[in-house]
Design a protein around this motif. Structure first.
Motif: not given
Ligand code: PLP
Length: 367
Positions: A152, A182, A185, A188, A205, A207
């Motif tokens: 991170n 996260l 990030i 993930a 994951y 974004r």
């Protein structure tokens, strides 16, 4: 049987196995159908997405279910658009699902990071950053040594340098072993079978979903990014496994540190080489005996009902040599005699003693 290969896969929690019968009967409906039980099934499935998002402290519509973390990594790496920027920076010790996928992308230039320390810092990445970089792939916890990267914080610095660069972190070995954040990030991956859920389900994951194009065309499930009828049972089991894993791991963390220290002492007293850096999760421990090839030790232990490995189970067929140990510039003798022991909160001190006694016996007989 003494199983010490939990980084390869986990047994499914018995409570989950027990509950699956009811869940499979109650929620067998196709979530895309329009009648009431299907709508209830869809709601149940979406609740699993919300639960995973809550564990990760993100929004539910940033979670995509895939069949495996391997599929998730492929969706990110192959689903991005490399027009304008076509360079990927990656660690040479990434899991094969990331490493081989990047190498297979013909429209991408890659820069591979080596690391003598066994983990990566921002300073290792900085010299490779230029205006062509689209993506940095850096795993959180290495599956062979347990080495951790401060992902991170590294991602924050990467974005400070160039906010257009995207960061993907493979977090398959992280959940409940080390805090997951996260904030900086972009992508993930998490896999259910590494924490006591079922195989065939994983969470990705993302974004910003607009950055990806799907690899699978079809009914448009998972926000259009991963078509295919939803794995309701798998999603349920993944959430249950996350809940159980989280509780047990936090309660047993000190115990696992003690077991790890014990293994370090056992290795030091035998003059074995410890390959796991100090900056590692205590659950994964890698060392080299320098006495016998890994395969001989693994077979000898297997004959005694003790199961360990010498690296990533997923790469044992496709890659002949450990990439992380190679990237640490270790001698062939160290690489060829390496053993990975991976623990579970239920692992006992007696198990560690049994393992080292069997190892001593094998080295005495064959060494
Ligand atoms: N990443 C890491 C660090 C792993 O250890 C594994 C499994 O060995 C994977 C990715 C692949 O996960 P899956 O089996 O869900 O494809």
């Amino acid at each position: 049987m003494l199983y010490l290969d939990y980084a390869a896969t986990y047994p499914v929690y018995s409570d989950i196995v027990h509950n699956l019968h009811d869940i499979v009967n109650k929620y067998f409906f196709n979530p895309s159908s329009l009648y009431e039980p299907a709508i209830i099934t869809k709601r149940f499935y979406e609740n699993q997405r919300i639960a995973i998002a809550n564990y990760l402290n993100v929004k539910a519509d940033n979670i995509i279910f895939t069949s495996s973390a391997t599929e998730g990594a492929n969706l990110i790496i192959r689903g991005l658009n490399y027009k304008g920027r076509n360079k990927i920076i990656l660690w040479g010790a990434e899991h094969a699902c990331v490493y081989q996928c990047v190498l297979s992308c013909s429209d991408v230039k890659s820069a591979t990071l080596e690391s003598y320390k066994g983990y990566i810092t921002y300073e290792d990445i900085k010299p490779y950053i230029d205006r062509d970089v689209k993506l940095v792939c850096l795993m959180h916890v290495n599956n062979e040594t347990g080495a951790t990267n401060d992902i991170n914080e590294i991602a924050r610095k990467i974005k400070e340098c160039d906010k257009e660069i995207l960061v993907f972190s493979d977090m398959v070995q992280s959940f409940a072993k080390i805090p997951v954040k996260l904030d900086n990030i972009d992508f993930a991956t998490f896999s259910a079978h590494k924490i006591g859920g079922l195989r065939g389900i994983a969470a990705l994951y993302v974004r910003n979903k607009n950055l990806l194009k799907p690899l699978i065309a079809g009914g448009g499930q998972e926000f259009g990014l991963r078509s295919g009828t939803e794995n309701v049972l798998g999603a349920y089991a993944m959430v249950e496994a996350m809940e159980k894993t989280k509780n047990i791991y936090y309660a047993k963390h000190k115990h696992i540190i003690d077991l790890n220290n014990c293994m370090r002492n056992m290795c030091n007293s035998r003059n074995y080489i410890i390959n796991s850096p100090e900056k590692s999760v205590p659950y994964i421990f890698n060392f080299s005996t320098l006495k016998l090839p890994s395969e001989v030790v693994i077979n000898g232990l297997s004959e005694r009902g003790i199961y360990v490995s010498n690296g990533s189970a997923c790469s044992s067929k496709s890659e002949s040599k450990s990439r992380i140990l190679t990237s640490m510039a270790l001698d062939d003798e160290v690489i060829n005699t390496s053993i990975r022991v991976s623990l579970h909160p239920s692992t006992k001190l007696d198990d560690i003693n049994e393992f080292f006694n069997a190892l001593d016996e094998i080295i005495y007989i064959y060494g």
